[in-house]
Design a protein around this motif. Structure first.
Motif, PDB file in Angstrom:
ATOM      1  N   VAL A  53       0.830  -1.212  -0.016  1.00  0.00           N
ATOM      2  CA  VAL A  53       0.044  -0.101   0.007  1.00  0.00           C
ATOM      3  C   VAL A  53       0.849   1.114  -0.047  1.00  0.00           C
ATOM      4  N   LEU A  54       1.922   1.351   0.720  1.00  0.00           N
ATOM      5  CA  LEU A  54       2.837   2.286   0.719  1.00  0.00           C
ATOM      6  C   LEU A  54       3.345   2.665  -0.582  1.00  0.00           C
ATOM      7  N   VAL A  55       3.870   1.592  -1.078  1.00  0.00           N
ATOM      8  CA  VAL A  55       4.274   1.456  -2.804  1.00  0.00           C
ATOM      9  C   VAL A  55       3.333   2.205  -3.697  1.00  0.00           C
ATOM     10  N   PHE A  56       2.149   1.686  -3.509  1.00  0.00           N
ATOM     11  CA  PHE A  56       1.023   2.237  -4.585  1.00  0.00           C
ATOM     12  C   PHE A  56       0.771   3.771  -3.973  1.00  0.00           C
ATOM     13  N   ILE A  57       0.749   4.146  -2.784  1.00  0.00           N
ATOM     14  CA  ILE A  57       0.590   5.673  -2.455  1.00  0.00           C
ATOM     15  C   ILE A  57       1.631   6.399  -3.007  1.00  0.00           C
ATOM     16  N   GLY A  58       2.917   5.732  -2.937  1.00  0.00           N
ATOM     17  CA  GLY A  58       4.307   6.613  -3.286  1.00  0.00           C
ATOM     18  C   GLY A  58       4.305   6.954  -4.779  1.00  0.00           C
ATOM     19  N   VAL A  59       3.981   5.988  -5.664  1.00  0.00           N
ATOM     20  CA  VAL A  59       4.053   6.117  -7.156  1.00  0.00           C
ATOM     21  C   VAL A  59       3.261   7.005  -7.519  1.00  0.00           C
ATOM     22  N   ASN A  60       2.072   6.960  -6.848  1.00  0.00           N
ATOM     23  CA  ASN A  60       0.673   8.112  -7.284  1.00  0.00           C
ATOM     24  C   ASN A  60       1.373   9.540  -6.716  1.00  0.00           C
ATOM     25  N   VAL A  61       1.637   9.593  -5.858  1.00  0.00           N
ATOM     26  CA  VAL A  61       2.330  11.089  -5.243  1.00  0.00           C
ATOM     27  C   VAL A  61       3.490  11.374  -6.177  1.00  0.00           C
ATOM     28  N   GLY A  62       4.186  10.361  -6.694  1.00  0.00           N
ATOM     29  CA  GLY A  62       5.283  10.782  -7.594  1.00  0.00           C
ATOM     30  C   GLY A  62       4.913  11.110  -9.037  1.00  0.00           C
TER      31      GLY A  62
END
Length: 476
Positions: A93-102
């Motif tokens: 979930v952290l990775v999913f959120i991180g790529v969308n922020v990026g």
């Protein structure tokens, strides 16, 4: 009276800090954006280091957590750990959120934060927002105040980016779900994998949530086509998406940027596929064992993914050395400006190619589609290529010295990192900590962008009010 004075002192200190913060933001928004970018990476490094983020419930080593955070926020897709098995559901979930922020663009978010803190953008910040580093700007020449008011609206930019990402990722997820179910993915698991793959495709990241990654769908043309579609939409850039949404059937209303991006992207897509077909058709480890239809499709898929997608069906280490070099060249170019893709950008290549052609023809001006490209744009394009080549060269030398590995594999992974592609020859997973830190720095510099870095360094430069005598050195 003493109580009032002592109570007002902290308030004055806070106002002083706020004033200094406003000065930093308005005087150099590019530097402020880089700081915010770095802080986000730091936050995600800490979160990914937590035991709850690991599938084994253990603390992830700093080098792996930092590299994953950089690769996630910079939407790169390279990894020093097995992404499918190492992370827990919380980590995924952290990775999913991180790529969308990026993908939304930390520079845009940083500008928004600056506006919230300073209440309003100063004139210099507006000029910066309306300058060439702003993805919404397609106009040339000197920036005047009327342009800053129209183009410096951070809220409008953020809204365009957010809506585009939400609509495209949502549509991809809806189409991917039945495709994954038909590919025999568990319907419950597909509820997570569909939006995950949609986000990774549109953000041009390339992470996979399942064991085996995209290779398990090697024969599923529907899933691979949807992934290619997502990568294409993410790589052409938000200004192009915005133009197509408004004037899809009115080519005459397309900006020069849109035309150059689409023409160069399509040209490289077909050219890359043709090159891979020629170089790999008799390689038994890649296309040599496939029939004509599979070979053709996989060549196009590989061409699309080397432009910044990061998904791979075949093992990159199995490619011929000539194919690795061709893939490295495609990765270095990357996608469109103001997109989720990396690289020097297709418009940079297009401008330089047109400039070289014009010079060969002896033309006094550089022109394309009935428009003249000013000399300052050509200088920026040349600077981007020079800085990008310098970063890649230095990183390649350092990592080659650290690992003593095959230089073709080192160069491939370094360019993949700089261009935030995510494809790997297998080198990244075996890097020692020192090598992973160098590669993480390469990713950061590639994602932040050479133009932004140059703008941050040049923020203190002064105007020159005189010119020196002209003398022409011999070139070439």
């Amino acid at each position: 009276m003493s109580g009032i004075a002592s109570g007002s002192s902290p308030r004055r200190r806070l106002e002083g800090l706020a004033g200094r913060a406003r000065h930093i933001i308005t005087s150099s928004p590019s530097r402020f954006a880089i700081v915010v970018f770095a802080l986000l990476i730091l936050v995600f490094t800490v979160l990914l280091s937590l035991p709850i983020a690991s599938a084994k419930g253990e603390v992830t080593p700093l080098s792996d957590a930092l590299f994953t955070a950089v690769s996630t926020i910079c939407v790169t897709g390279l990894a020093t750990v097995d992404m499918a098995s190492h992370w827990s559901p919380f980590g995924h979930v952290l990775v999913f959120i991180g790529v969308n922020v990026g993908a939304l663009g930390v520079l845009t978010l940083a500008s928004l934060m600056g506006m919230l803190i300073s209440k309003r953008l100063g004139l210099r910040a507006k000029l910066m927002a309306a300058g060439d580093t702003n993805p919404m700007r397609a106009h040339g020449g000197v920036v005047n105040e009327s342009q800053t008011v129209r183009l410096g609206e951070v809220g409008q930019l953020l809204m365009t980016v957010a809506i585009s990402a939400l609509v495209i990722e949502g549509s991809l997820a809806i189409m991917l779900y039945p495709a994954l179910v038909m590919a025999e993915v568990d319907p419950i698991a597909a509820l997570w994998e569909a939006p995950y793959y949609a986000a990774m495709a549109f953000t041009n990241t390339g992470f996979a949530p399942n064991a085996g990654g995209v290779a398990v769908f090697a024969d599923d043309y529907l899933v691979l086509t949807l992934l290619m579609t997502g990568v294409f939409l993410g790589s052409i850039g938000f200004p192009v998406i915005y133009t197509l949404a408004k004037h899809v059937w009115h080519v005459k209303k397309w900006s020069l940027h849109t035309k150059l991006t689409l023409v160069t992207t399509v040209l490289l897509f077909f050219l890359g596929a043709a090159v891979f077909l020629i170089l790999e058709y008799n390689n038994p480890k890649t296309f040599g064992s496939m029939d004509a239809a599979d070979t053709t499709f996989q060549a196009f898929f590989l061409s699309a993914m080397t432009r910044s997608g990061g998904f791979n069906v075949i093992d990159m280490a199995d490619l011929n050395g000539s194919s690795l070099l061709a893939a490295s060249m495609l990765m270095f170019v990357g996608g469109g400006s103001a997109s989720t893709a990396g690289g020097i950008k297709v418009t940079t290549l297009a401008v330089l190619a047109i400039a070289v052609w014009s010079e060969a023809k002896g033309r006094q001006s550089v022109e394309a589609f009935g428009r003249r490209i000013p000399s300052d744009v050509q200088r920026v394009a040349l600077s981007v290529v020079a800085w990008g080549a310098t970063i890649v060269a230095l990183s390649t030398i350092i990592i080659a010295q650290i690992t003593k590995d095959d230089i073709s594999h080192v160069l491939f992974d370094v360019i993949s990192a700089f261009a935030t592609v995510g494809l790997s020859s297998g080198l990244t997973e075996t890097l020692p900590d020192s090598g992973s830190y160098v590669l993480a720095a390469t990713i950061f510099m590639g994602r932040v962008g050479t133009v932004t870095l140059a703008a941050a360094v040049a923020a203190t430069s002064r105007s020159q009010y005189y010119s020196l005598p002209v003398e022409r050195p011999i070139v070439g």
